[in-house]
Design an enzyme around this catalytic site. Structure first.
Site, PDB file in Angstrom:
ATOM      1  N   HIS A  64       0.839  -1.198   0.000  1.00 39.00           N
ATOM      2  CA  HIS A  64       0.000   0.000   0.000  1.00 39.00           C
ATOM      3  C   HIS A  64       0.872   1.245   0.000  1.00 39.00           C
ATOM      4  O   HIS A  64       2.098   1.140   0.054  1.00 39.00           O
ATOM      5  CB  HIS A  64      -0.969   0.005   1.187  1.00 39.00           C
ATOM      6  CG  HIS A  64      -0.306   0.095   2.524  1.00 39.00           C
ATOM      7  ND1 HIS A  64       0.414  -0.952   3.072  1.00 39.00           N
ATOM      8  CD2 HIS A  64      -0.227   1.106   3.422  1.00 39.00           C
ATOM      9  CE1 HIS A  64       0.892  -0.592   4.255  1.00 39.00           C
ATOM     10  NE2 HIS A  64       0.529   0.660   4.494  1.00 39.00           N
ATOM     11  N   HIS A  66       1.491   3.939   2.048  1.00 47.74           N
ATOM     12  CA  HIS A  66       2.017   4.734   3.157  1.00 47.74           C
ATOM     13  C   HIS A  66       3.534   4.873   3.075  1.00 47.74           C
ATOM     14  O   HIS A  66       4.216   3.976   2.579  1.00 47.74           O
ATOM     15  CB  HIS A  66       1.637   4.081   4.503  1.00 47.74           C
ATOM     16  CG  HIS A  66       0.271   4.476   4.978  1.00 47.74           C
ATOM     17  ND1 HIS A  66      -0.557   3.616   5.650  1.00 47.74           N
ATOM     18  CD2 HIS A  66      -0.414   5.651   4.879  1.00 47.74           C
ATOM     19  CE1 HIS A  66      -1.691   4.234   5.949  1.00 47.74           C
ATOM     20  NE2 HIS A  66      -1.627   5.458   5.479  1.00 47.74           N
ATOM     21  N   ASP A  68       5.861   4.496   5.169  1.00 49.30           N
ATOM     22  CA  ASP A  68       6.701   3.445   5.752  1.00 49.30           C
ATOM     23  C   ASP A  68       6.713   2.180   4.895  1.00 49.30           C
ATOM     24  O   ASP A  68       7.354   1.196   5.249  1.00 49.30           O
ATOM     25  CB  ASP A  68       6.289   3.144   7.212  1.00 49.30           C
ATOM     26  CG  ASP A  68       4.839   2.743   7.353  1.00 49.30           C
ATOM     27  OD1 ASP A  68       4.016   3.146   6.494  1.00 49.30           O
ATOM     28  OD2 ASP A  68       4.505   2.028   8.313  1.00 49.30           O
ATOM     29  N   HIS A 132      -7.721  -0.758   5.438  1.00 50.40           N
ATOM     30  CA  HIS A 132      -6.719  -0.044   6.238  1.00 50.40           C
ATOM     31  C   HIS A 132      -7.159   1.421   6.266  1.00 50.40           C
ATOM     32  O   HIS A 132      -8.196   1.764   5.716  1.00 50.40           O
ATOM     33  CB  HIS A 132      -5.357  -0.248   5.548  1.00 50.40           C
ATOM     34  CG  HIS A 132      -4.162   0.300   6.258  1.00 50.40           C
ATOM     35  ND1 HIS A 132      -3.994   0.202   7.608  1.00 50.40           N
ATOM     36  CD2 HIS A 132      -3.048   0.949   5.785  1.00 50.40           C
ATOM     37  CE1 HIS A 132      -2.820   0.774   7.936  1.00 50.40           C
ATOM     38  NE2 HIS A 132      -2.240   1.235   6.852  1.00 50.40           N
ATOM     39  N   ASP A 186       0.868  -8.060  10.449  1.00 52.65           N
ATOM     40  CA  ASP A 186       0.994  -6.709  11.023  1.00 52.65           C
ATOM     41  C   ASP A 186       0.830  -6.726  12.556  1.00 52.65           C
ATOM     42  O   ASP A 186      -0.215  -7.082  13.071  1.00 52.65           O
ATOM     43  CB  ASP A 186      -0.111  -5.863  10.364  1.00 52.65           C
ATOM     44  CG  ASP A 186      -0.263  -4.456  10.925  1.00 52.65           C
ATOM     45  OD1 ASP A 186       0.561  -4.042  11.761  1.00 52.65           O
ATOM     46  OD2 ASP A 186      -1.223  -3.773  10.490  1.00 52.65           O
ATOM     47  N   VAL A 358      -9.979   6.611  14.355  1.00 53.54           N
ATOM     48  CA  VAL A 358      -9.811   5.174  14.585  1.00 53.54           C
ATOM     49  C   VAL A 358      -8.501   4.741  13.963  1.00 53.54           C
ATOM     50  O   VAL A 358      -8.012   5.341  13.006  1.00 53.54           O
ATOM     51  CB  VAL A 358     -10.956   4.331  13.986  1.00 53.54           C
ATOM     52  CG1 VAL A 358     -12.251   4.564  14.735  1.00 53.54           C
ATOM     53  CG2 VAL A 358     -11.130   4.613  12.508  1.00 53.54           C
ATOM     54  N   SER A 359      -7.938   3.700  14.504  1.00 50.77           N
ATOM     55  CA  SER A 359      -6.679   3.177  13.987  1.00 50.77           C
ATOM     56  C   SER A 359      -6.908   2.449  12.669  1.00 50.77           C
ATOM     57  O   SER A 359      -7.997   1.959  12.393  1.00 50.77           O
ATOM     58  CB  SER A 359      -6.083   2.213  15.017  1.00 50.77           C
ATOM     59  OG  SER A 359      -4.983   1.534  14.452  1.00 50.77           O
ATOM     60  N   HIS A 361      -5.090  -0.205  11.972  1.00 51.88           N
ATOM     61  CA  HIS A 361      -4.507  -1.538  12.173  1.00 51.88           C
ATOM     62  C   HIS A 361      -5.408  -2.410  13.029  1.00 51.88           C
ATOM     63  O   HIS A 361      -6.035  -1.944  13.983  1.00 51.88           O
ATOM     64  CB  HIS A 361      -3.140  -1.418  12.841  1.00 51.88           C
ATOM     65  CG  HIS A 361      -2.160  -0.614  12.035  1.00 51.88           C
ATOM     66  ND1 HIS A 361      -1.323  -1.183  11.109  1.00 51.88           N
ATOM     67  CD2 HIS A 361      -1.921   0.715  11.994  1.00 51.88           C
ATOM     68  CE1 HIS A 361      -0.586  -0.233  10.548  1.00 51.88           C
ATOM     69  NE2 HIS A 361      -0.932   0.932  11.073  1.00 51.88           N
TER      70      HIS A 361
END
Lengths: 546, 546
Positions: A64, A66, A68, A132, A186, A358-359, A361
């Site tokens: 994806h 992001h 990182d 995600h 993850d 909200v997260s 993950h």
């Protein structure tokens, strides 16, 4: 299987899979530097292993978009130009990034579609749609000669994603039925019990805030939070507010999301930042970047009344729809203090604001759900600090499903056959620090982690070079003194010896923890110099990573 | 009333009360430096106002013994030797601190007793027992010619403190009945709804952890958390574990607490650190300092296996009975990662550990309870960042009890008579940075806040001096260049002009936020130097506060 980054730290996710003379790489992320790495813009994984095996590397696969997971690409591609596979949205981010570094023309970007299998040498890869905080994210099921290696990427099990593209539970169930050799999952939220709420769960509270806001509403979220941006824009429209977008990354994300159909905006909803002043305060929502209090972000500048278009007036509302990334607390709170002084109402995720973030993950039950569906023979936690990996390993081991849980760290080499997975040696890994100013310049093998302080008493800089891989100190310590004593050869020599002795008396683990080793050097040198000169210069140990 | 520190920041609490030619000072705290102040050991309030009125200052009154209330004493007393009033326990801490700085012999320390009123010129002072994470804490009811000024100090309303010394609700009710001119109240936890749990509330969960721990138990808490230390020792005794104490501050606190009867330890409970190895792992509890991951703390050193007596082995438990102070996250998590690598079980306050820590500050309902009891005419929030003060002002105003809520900041002068409270001017305040190495040396009026980074491309240090009080830049910017270009006068001159221009184009508020102003200087200078020289030196703006 050789993790090159992200196993034992957050960020710079990168993993190599090799079968004989073919290597594929999953993700190519960056990490934002720690405090000790000040002056450094970004950190990327050391890819010596890939460079040594240059001819074998067939492709980089991205889960994806992001930073990182993709942020190390410019640096890696400039060293190793191989095809890059990603979903449509992910590649849109990559394109912008490569263009910025003038690498796009030579790049070979290949779109992959969730559910559509493709082959790279001995590997056959099936991208599977996951959910995600970002859109168009995939897990990768990699069929190898010894079985399926399944990498989840970053995910949560969001059963009602705002973009209507559901998590593909069926594909994981199917893989579980057929048999999976190894699952890489993850670890980010392994500490959180239960399930992570859907991206849609923030809508009711945000709706309330839109309804209650009487003047201008400044809405800030991570620029890649496409779901969040979508929800905010829908609410702005519902509440009769025009939307101005301020901040380069937010602008870029919104544009890509619109182009690719993730945002379907009513005609006339978006206005230019210059038009904000023409709107009644209760008719405008300003989407603005800078949730983490970054000093040069649009929101930080607006907070001190130094933004051309974003003027925060008394009674305006500033909503930070985001979490506090550890380490950013002080910057964020400082920004909030500035906003409060402007008499803005600041709503942030302090535990009392309701569900405004909200997260992205999955929490413990989602991690268990995935393990249960996939029923892998081997399980490896990825994406986390060491303590997350360890906790995740315990969680998986406690389920009675997995045959063997393996705690892998960056550089470990794990060899598989159909029945076994065995650690066998290590390859070079580490962190490469980059000063990104315009182009991609490695900080010429030199990384300085330090804190600084000057006084009339002068400054002493003991400089040592540590080999990041071996932990060995590679030079006789250098001593630079300024504004403190006329260059005194004996003093310099003695200081050098003091530092050397401190180093000799320190363990490898201490030397790897720069905060500790610097504090030790500082203390020892301080004592010596005070005794010799009755002065207290500021001592600023500098460590160069080589 | 003149707040000199702590109103608009956490730390360095200090407030002056003046009636004609008499001044008393409440608290004399320090602040631990922010990241930008690296190299500086501690920060204390600028007491120019007190020094200018030297002959009028009659005493310093201490509410309790935490560093943010007493830590500035050595520095302040060395400038201004006046009597210091505190409770027995508070003075025990002060004594140690003054002895360390060789100031004890000349100090005039006077004990005050809760409930026992005493007079200082026009002021008559009644200390009132309150509860907090530390013991022997008081609020101060100061009877002045125009009415009672009541300063809560730090407090929570703990109805079952482990030391059995209750919060004196009656005294506050009595004051409320007689009439209070002004209430100054602790703002720390204004964001928390409800009540803060009692110090005793952690006992059940800690008991469980003691019961479940099979090997060595490392127990870490703030060294001043006397209640917590007491509970831990009681539990160690109950579970048949000897206690070893490691860490200077913890040692000191325990000793004082024992001397003053706050710890009543069974014979033979305490062992020397050297005796740890003689105990079976399940028969020992090691109290160890370093909950915040401070690089040189005992626990940080033990975490990398570099402590003479504290050896952490696989299966040992490390319990952090504390909170994460914002800004310390990375250091703490790094330490936890080291501990996990040693296969220790780490229990910390991550939301899943149960009630292993409680705050020492009252939550919203306790703040309301106090206001309701005291029914002051005027209300002033103290002890907090600006946003806390503001929230606290709103909370108080919303109760319909107080006649006027006043938002005061450091340096504001507030004038009272029996019926009014009016702001009238400002006095000099600010932060004084101190390098504490051994004695107390102000960093010769020079404060450098900076981050550092070197490379083969060299380094450029633009140095500016900002007058902290006026925000004015006091010099032509200095430019130091190293390892980057042969000293080129034109380049230096141009760079100086660039910096000057950046400063001219920045608002006072920006100049007061060093993170922002430095980032601006860095960006502008970087662009210029890259254009002129095609090199990318590391640019490290240095700001000297004068």
């Amino acid at each position: 299987m050789i993790p090159l980054g992200g196993l034992g730290e957050f960020g710079m996710n990168c993993m190599a899979l090799r079968w004989q003379d073919d290597i594929i790489v999953i993700d190519a992320g960056l990490m934002f530097p720690e405090e000790e790495l000040l002056g450094v813009d970004i950190v990327v994984p050391d890819i010596s292993y890939l460079i040594e095996n240059r001819s074998k590397v067939k492709a980089i696969l991205l889960t994806h978009g992001h930073e990182d997971h993709i942020g190390g690409l410019p640096w890696i591609l400039s060293e190793l130009n191989v095809p890059v596979y990603g979903t449509e949205f992910t590649l849109a981010y990559v394109e912008g990034k490569l263009e910025e570094h003038r690498l796009l023309d030579n790049a070979d970007l290949i779109e992959m579609l969730p559910g559509k299998r493709f082959t790279l040498g001995p590997f056959s890869i099936m991208p599977i749609r996951v959910t995600h905080s970002l859109v168009d994210c995939v897990a990768l099921a990699i069929h190898t000669p010894v079985g399926v290696v399944l990498h989840t990427g970053d995910f949560k099990v969001d059963l009602s994603p705002p973009d209507g593209k559901p998590f593909d539970l069926h594909a994981f169930a199917e893989l579980g039925k057929q048999g999976v050799l190894c699952l890489l999952q993850d670890s980010t939220n392994v500490d959180r019990p239960g399930y992570t709420p859907s991206e849609r769960a923030v809508r009711p509270r945000l709706d309330e805030i839109f309804a209650q806001t009487k003047k201008k509403l400044f809405f800030s979220c991570f620029s890649s939070s496409i779901h969040r941006i979508r929800v905010a824009m829908e609410l702005a429209h519902k509440h009769g507010r025009k939307v101005a977008i301020i901040g380069r990354s937010l602008d870029n994300s919104t544009e890509i999301a619109q182009d690719l159909g993730y945002l379907d905006l009513p005609q006339g909803l978006i206005i230019n930042p210059g038009q904000i002043r023409d709107q009644a305060p209760d008719k405008v929502c300003i989407m603005i970047s800078g949730t983490q209090g970054e000093p040069m972000s649009a929101l930080s500048r607006a907070a001190v009344n130094n933004h051309k278009f974003a003027h925060i007036d008394a009674g305006d509302t500033v909503l930070l729809s985001s979490r506090v990334i550890p380490g950013n607390e002080k910057g964020i709170y400082r920004m909030i203090d500035h906003l409060e002084r402007r008499d803005a109402k600041v709503i942030h995720d302090d535990g009392t604001a309701g569900l405004i973030h909200v997260s992205g993950h999955g929490s413990q039950e989602e991690l268990r759900l995935m393990i249960n569906l996939v029923r892998p023979k081997f399980f490896i936690p990825v994406h986390g600090d060491y303590r997350h990996l360890k906790r995740h390993a315990e969680l998986a081991a406690g389920m009675g499903i997995v045959e063997k849980v393996i705690l892998l760290e960056d550089g470990d080499v794990l060899e598989f056959d159909k029945n076994t997975a065995v650690k066998n040696g290590k390859v070079t890994t580490g962190r490469v620090c980059i000063d990104s100013g315009g182009s991609i310049d490695v900080v010429e093998d030199v990384v300085i982690r330090d804190r600084q302080h000057l006084s009339e008493d002068g400054i002493v800089l003991p400089i040592i070079a540590i080999n990041k891989r071996t932990g060995r100190v590679e030079n006789t310590p250098e001593i630079v003194m300024r504004g403190f004593a006329i260059q005194d050869d004996k003093l310099v020599n003695d200081a050098r010896n003091i530092v050397q002795k401190t180093l000799d008396n320190s363990s490898a683990e201490e030397k790897a923890d720069y905060a500790i080793i610097k504090e030790k050097i500082r203390n020892d040198l301080k004592r010596y110099i005070q005794k010799q000169t009755s002065r207290r210069p500021l001592i600023m140990p500098v460590i160069m990573e080589i």
